[in-house]
Design an enzyme around this catalytic site. Structure first.
Site, mmCIF file in Angstrom:
data_model
loop_
_atom_site.group_PDB
_atom_site.id
_atom_site.type_symbol
_atom_site.label_atom_id
_atom_site.label_comp_id
_atom_site.label_asym_id
_atom_site.label_seq_id
_atom_site.Cartn_x
_atom_site.Cartn_y
_atom_site.Cartn_z
ATOM 1 N N PHE A 99 -2.972 0.214 -9.543
ATOM 2 C CA PHE A 99 -1.609 -0.305 -9.335
ATOM 3 C C PHE A 99 -1.708 -1.804 -9.096
ATOM 4 O O PHE A 99 -2.327 -2.231 -8.114
ATOM 5 C CB PHE A 99 -1.036 0.411 -8.109
ATOM 6 C CG PHE A 99 0.283 -0.089 -7.577
ATOM 7 C CD1 PHE A 99 1.483 0.430 -8.048
ATOM 8 C CD2 PHE A 99 0.331 -1.053 -6.558
ATOM 9 C CE1 PHE A 99 2.704 0.011 -7.514
ATOM 10 C CE2 PHE A 99 1.551 -1.475 -6.028
ATOM 11 C CZ PHE A 99 2.736 -0.946 -6.509
ATOM 12 N N GLY A 100 -1.156 -2.579 -9.988
ATOM 13 C CA GLY A 100 -1.285 -4.035 -9.870
ATOM 14 C C GLY A 100 0.007 -4.690 -9.451
ATOM 15 O O GLY A 100 0.903 -4.882 -10.285
ATOM 16 N N THR A 130 -0.191 -7.070 -6.190
ATOM 17 C CA THR A 130 -0.612 -8.270 -5.454
ATOM 18 C C THR A 130 -1.184 -9.315 -6.404
ATOM 19 O O THR A 130 -1.961 -8.998 -7.303
ATOM 20 C CB THR A 130 -1.687 -7.885 -4.412
ATOM 21 O OG1 THR A 130 -1.143 -6.877 -3.562
ATOM 22 C CG2 THR A 130 -2.122 -9.086 -3.586
ATOM 23 N N GLU A 131 -0.813 -10.574 -6.152
ATOM 24 C CA GLU A 131 -1.356 -11.685 -6.949
ATOM 25 C C GLU A 131 -2.133 -12.619 -6.027
ATOM 26 O O GLU A 131 -1.918 -12.615 -4.807
ATOM 27 C CB GLU A 131 -0.212 -12.399 -7.671
ATOM 28 C CG GLU A 131 0.510 -11.412 -8.600
ATOM 29 C CD GLU A 131 1.509 -12.051 -9.550
ATOM 30 O OE1 GLU A 131 1.795 -13.260 -9.416
ATOM 31 O OE2 GLU A 131 1.999 -11.310 -10.432
ATOM 32 N N SER A 152 2.088 -10.814 0.353
ATOM 33 C CA SER A 152 3.214 -10.458 1.226
ATOM 34 C C SER A 152 4.562 -10.821 0.614
ATOM 35 O O SER A 152 5.593 -10.356 1.093
ATOM 36 C CB SER A 152 3.084 -11.169 2.588
ATOM 37 O OG SER A 152 1.864 -10.832 3.182
ATOM 38 N N ILE A 203 -7.178 -5.164 -6.239
ATOM 39 C CA ILE A 203 -6.612 -3.947 -6.818
ATOM 40 C C ILE A 203 -7.605 -2.782 -6.688
ATOM 41 O O ILE A 203 -8.704 -2.813 -7.273
ATOM 42 C CB ILE A 203 -6.227 -4.182 -8.300
ATOM 43 C CG1 ILE A 203 -5.317 -5.405 -8.425
ATOM 44 C CG2 ILE A 203 -5.608 -2.927 -8.913
ATOM 45 C CD1 ILE A 203 -4.030 -5.346 -7.581
ATOM 46 N N GLN A 209 -14.290 6.522 36.182
ATOM 47 C CA GLN A 209 -12.837 6.384 36.004
ATOM 48 C C GLN A 209 -12.508 5.484 34.815
ATOM 49 O O GLN A 209 -11.611 5.795 34.024
ATOM 50 C CB GLN A 209 -12.202 5.823 37.284
ATOM 51 C CG GLN A 209 -12.249 6.836 38.421
ATOM 52 C CD GLN A 209 -11.521 6.373 39.660
ATOM 53 O OE1 GLN A 209 -11.036 5.247 39.746
ATOM 54 N NE2 GLN A 209 -11.441 7.240 40.651
ATOM 55 N N GLU A 222 -0.921 -2.781 1.676
ATOM 56 C CA GLU A 222 0.379 -2.102 1.698
ATOM 57 C C GLU A 222 1.288 -2.696 2.765
ATOM 58 O O GLU A 222 2.031 -1.975 3.442
ATOM 59 C CB GLU A 222 0.184 -0.610 1.963
ATOM 60 C CG GLU A 222 -0.844 0.010 1.069
ATOM 61 C CD GLU A 222 -0.245 0.866 -0.004
ATOM 62 O OE1 GLU A 222 0.984 1.028 -0.017
ATOM 63 O OE2 GLU A 222 -1.009 1.341 -0.836
HETATM 64 C C1 LIG Z 1 -9.242 -3.380 0.111
HETATM 65 C C2 LIG Z 1 -7.892 -3.742 -0.410
HETATM 66 C C3 LIG Z 1 -7.288 -2.970 -1.391
HETATM 67 C C4 LIG Z 1 -6.044 -3.331 -1.919
HETATM 68 N N1 LIG Z 1 -5.482 -2.574 -2.930
HETATM 69 C C5 LIG Z 1 -4.348 -3.029 -3.559
HETATM 70 C C6 LIG Z 1 -3.844 -2.361 -4.725
HETATM 71 O O1 LIG Z 1 -4.379 -1.330 -5.156
HETATM 72 N N2 LIG Z 1 -2.779 -2.892 -5.364
HETATM 73 C C7 LIG Z 1 -2.153 -4.029 -4.927
HETATM 74 O O2 LIG Z 1 -1.184 -4.462 -5.565
HETATM 75 N N3 LIG Z 1 -2.602 -4.667 -3.802
HETATM 76 C C8 LIG Z 1 -3.679 -4.206 -3.125
HETATM 77 N N4 LIG Z 1 -4.175 -4.861 -2.012
HETATM 78 C C9 LIG Z 1 -3.519 -6.098 -1.606
HETATM 79 C C10 LIG Z 1 -2.806 -6.050 -0.264
HETATM 80 O O3 LIG Z 1 -1.629 -5.292 -0.383
HETATM 81 C C11 LIG Z 1 -2.568 -7.491 0.198
HETATM 82 O O4 LIG Z 1 -3.832 -8.013 0.590
HETATM 83 C C12 LIG Z 1 -1.576 -7.600 1.319
HETATM 84 O O5 LIG Z 1 -0.275 -7.267 0.883
HETATM 85 C C13 LIG Z 1 -1.541 -9.016 1.902
HETATM 86 O O6 LIG Z 1 -1.426 -9.977 0.897
HETATM 87 P P1 LIG Z 1 -2.450 -11.209 0.906
HETATM 88 O O7 LIG Z 1 -3.829 -10.697 1.032
HETATM 89 O O8 LIG Z 1 -2.153 -12.060 -0.264
HETATM 90 O O9 LIG Z 1 -2.123 -12.003 2.250
HETATM 91 P P2 LIG Z 1 -0.902 -13.038 2.443
HETATM 92 O O10 LIG Z 1 0.348 -12.475 1.915
HETATM 93 O O11 LIG Z 1 -1.348 -14.357 1.932
HETATM 94 O O12 LIG Z 1 -0.784 -13.099 4.035
HETATM 95 C C14 LIG Z 1 -1.627 -13.949 4.823
HETATM 96 C C15 LIG Z 1 -1.173 -13.862 6.293
HETATM 97 O O13 LIG Z 1 0.170 -14.333 6.419
HETATM 98 C C16 LIG Z 1 0.934 -13.412 7.195
HETATM 99 N N5 LIG Z 1 2.367 -13.482 6.808
HETATM 100 C C17 LIG Z 1 2.916 -13.057 5.669
HETATM 101 N N6 LIG Z 1 4.250 -13.291 5.657
HETATM 102 C C18 LIG Z 1 4.535 -13.872 6.866
HETATM 103 C C19 LIG Z 1 5.737 -14.345 7.483
HETATM 104 N N7 LIG Z 1 6.920 -14.254 6.875
HETATM 105 N N8 LIG Z 1 5.652 -14.883 8.713
HETATM 106 C C20 LIG Z 1 4.450 -14.978 9.351
HETATM 107 N N9 LIG Z 1 3.280 -14.545 8.822
HETATM 108 C C21 LIG Z 1 3.331 -14.011 7.603
HETATM 109 C C22 LIG Z 1 0.312 -12.069 6.863
HETATM 110 O O14 LIG Z 1 0.656 -11.103 7.852
HETATM 111 C C23 LIG Z 1 -1.159 -12.426 6.825
HETATM 112 O O15 LIG Z 1 -1.674 -12.412 8.137
HETATM 113 C C24 LIG Z 1 -5.384 -4.482 -1.434
HETATM 114 C C25 LIG Z 1 -5.985 -5.248 -0.402
HETATM 115 C C26 LIG Z 1 -7.222 -4.887 0.107
HETATM 116 C C27 LIG Z 1 -7.836 -5.742 1.185
#
Ligand SMILES: Cc1cc2nc3c(=O)[nH]c(=O)nc-3n(C[C@H](O)[C@H](O)[C@H](O)COP(=O)(O)OP(=O)(O)OC[C@H]3O[C@@H](n4cnc5c(N)ncnc54)[C@H](O)[C@@H]3O)c2cc1C
Length: 390
Positions: free
Chosen positions: A135-136, A138-139, A144, A169, A285, A369
């Site tokens: 499932f793609g 995330t970029e 987020s 992914i 405790q 997620e």
């Molecule tokens: C092992 C693994 C498997 C994964 N599998 C999949 C997959 O199958 N398909 C897929 O599409 N994705 C997948 N992902 C991606 C995952 O969903 C993303 O890593 C996640 O959504 C976060 O995005 P990012 O890593 O770009 O972090 P970012 O979005 O860059 O976030 C960085 C930081 O900013 C914080 N942040 C974000 N928005 C705000 C805000 N408004 N205010 C304050 N702080 C904020 C976040 O909480 C985080 O701490 C996977 C990730 C991992 C690690």
């Protein structure tokens, strides 16, 4: 009044709240995890290898696309799906992630938004584990904020031309088909990209310290020509991928309970046998308070997930409710795993004991997620009516 002995991993007797059918599902997955999963997970994690031989076995048990009716799928209810996730993650978050992605993020959108031809082509093969999906969404520039999507597709006659990339992914390099979300002139659409389509490439992300028994990778699309038969006809907005995430996040709320139970189970045994200052350490405790606190968190998480599952089966579950449980349960499981690691002392850093592996895995599970912050903001928006993301 006689007082019944309580199961230390199920203090509120959730077992008695599930039906006989649900209990049968839970027990058969639990047996599979004890016999087939736990014995291989430590080595798979150490070698940074997905135990691919288990795919046909989870398929045989009916665990792939288990919530779908028809198309060779088991048609189980939501609580059963949750219990499957819980038992699998008691073994390892990596195998649970595989099942979640295949079921909730790939088979669910093909079933919910796909054409009948797409369903017939992919769902039975995916239920049997003969075809694997990813499932793609995330970029690389920020998961987020999926609305800021750079991957895009343009019409070219009856086909679409897809360009862009996806990051982090699950199943990327072992997938036969990727459900890829891309911006188009008609909104966000879902494309079923097949592994041998020219211009499509998948590369594994190596050297992870978390989810080492799961495949994670990047996807690249360089003018990939996708025929219209591979476009999901039923959705043209971010609602598509977000609805998939709601399904998967629901399963995660249950899954992490299994990881937390495995950690508590380990330290209950360890603190009984570990004699310090002339007495077993569980006689102190402070240790009892730490163990009790783990039990409090597990019990709370179980009650949230069970209630959520019953709401889901009635068609009443909302995304904000899922966010609250994903946040609570992941935080609880991660804190339990970290504390269990500490309770084991030096032994806690050894792969011979499960907490450090679960702890490292849960660092991903609390991030993917939707990060903890994202889920807190979803709940905040529900309470105030104000979107504080931007
Ligand atoms: C092992 C693994 C498997 C994964 N599998 C999949 C997959 O199958 N398909 C897929 O599409 N994705 C997948 N992902 C991606 C995952 O969903 C993303 O890593 C996640 O959504 C976060 O995005 P990012 O890593 O770009 O972090 P970012 O979005 O860059 O976030 C960085 C930081 O900013 C914080 N942040 C974000 N928005 C705000 C805000 N408004 N205010 C304050 N702080 C904020 C976040 O909480 C985080 O701490 C996977 C990730 C991992 C690690």
């Amino acid at each position: 009044m006689s007082v019944k002995a309580l199961d230390p991993l199920d203090l509120y007797d959730i077992r008695s709240e599930i039906s006989e059918d649900e209990a049968m599902v839970k027990d058969s997955v639990a047996r599979f995890v004890d016999d087939r999963v736990i014995p291989v997970m430590r080595e798979a994690f150490e070698k940074h290898e997905f135990p691919g031989h288990l795919v046909s076995e989870v398929a045989e048990l009916g665990l792939l696309g288990s919530s779908i009716s028809g198309y060779d799928c088991a048609g189980l209810n939501s609580v059963s799906y949750g219990l499957i996730c819980q038992e699998l993650e008691r073994g390892d978050s990596g195998l649970r992630s595989f099942v979640s992605v295949q079921s909730s993020l790939v088979m669910f959108p093909i079933h919910a938004y796909g054409s009948e031809e797409q369903r017939q082509r992919w769902l039975p093969a995916m239920a049997k584990g003969e075809a694997i999906g990813c499932f793609g969404l995330t970029e690389p520039h920020g998961g987020s904020d999926p609305g800021n999507m750079k991957t895009h597709a343009k019409r070219d006659g009856d086909d679409w031309i897809l360009n862009g990339s996806k990051m982090w992914i699950t199943n990327a390099t072992i997938a036969d088909a990727a459900v890829v979300w891309a911006m188009t002139g008609e909104g966000v659409k879902g494309f079923i990209v097949e592994k041998d389509m020219p211009g499509f490439d998948a590369q594994e992300i190596e050297n992870k310290f978390s989810l080492r028994a799961s495949v994670t990778g990047a996807l690249f699309f360089d003018n990939v020509r996708v025929p219209k038969e591979n476009v999901l006809p039923g959705v043209s907005s971010l609602k598509g991928p977000l609805s998939c995430l709601t399904q998967a996040r629901y399963g995660i709320t249950w899954g992490v309970i299994g990881a937390a139970q495995a950690c508590l189970d380990e330290v209950l045994g360890y603190t009984k046998d570990r004699v310090l200052f002339g007495r077993p350490v569980d006689h102190t405790q402070t240790m009892q308070i730490r163990l009790a606190d783990m039990s409090r968190r597990i019990t709370t998480a179980q009650l949230l997930s069970l209630r959520l599952g019953r709401l889901k089966d009635k068609g009443e579950m909302t995304p904000a409710q899922v966010s609250l449980a994903k946040w609570n349960n992941c935080r609880a499981a991660l804190d339990i795993a970290r504390d269990a690691r500490d309770i084991l002392g030096g032994s806690g850093i050894s792969a011979e004991y499960v907490p450090i592996r679960h702890m490292l895995n849960l660092e991903s599970v609390i991030t993917y997620e939707g990060t903890e912050t994202v889920h807190q903001l979803v709940v905040g928006k529900e309470l105030t009516g104000v979107n504080a993301f931007g």
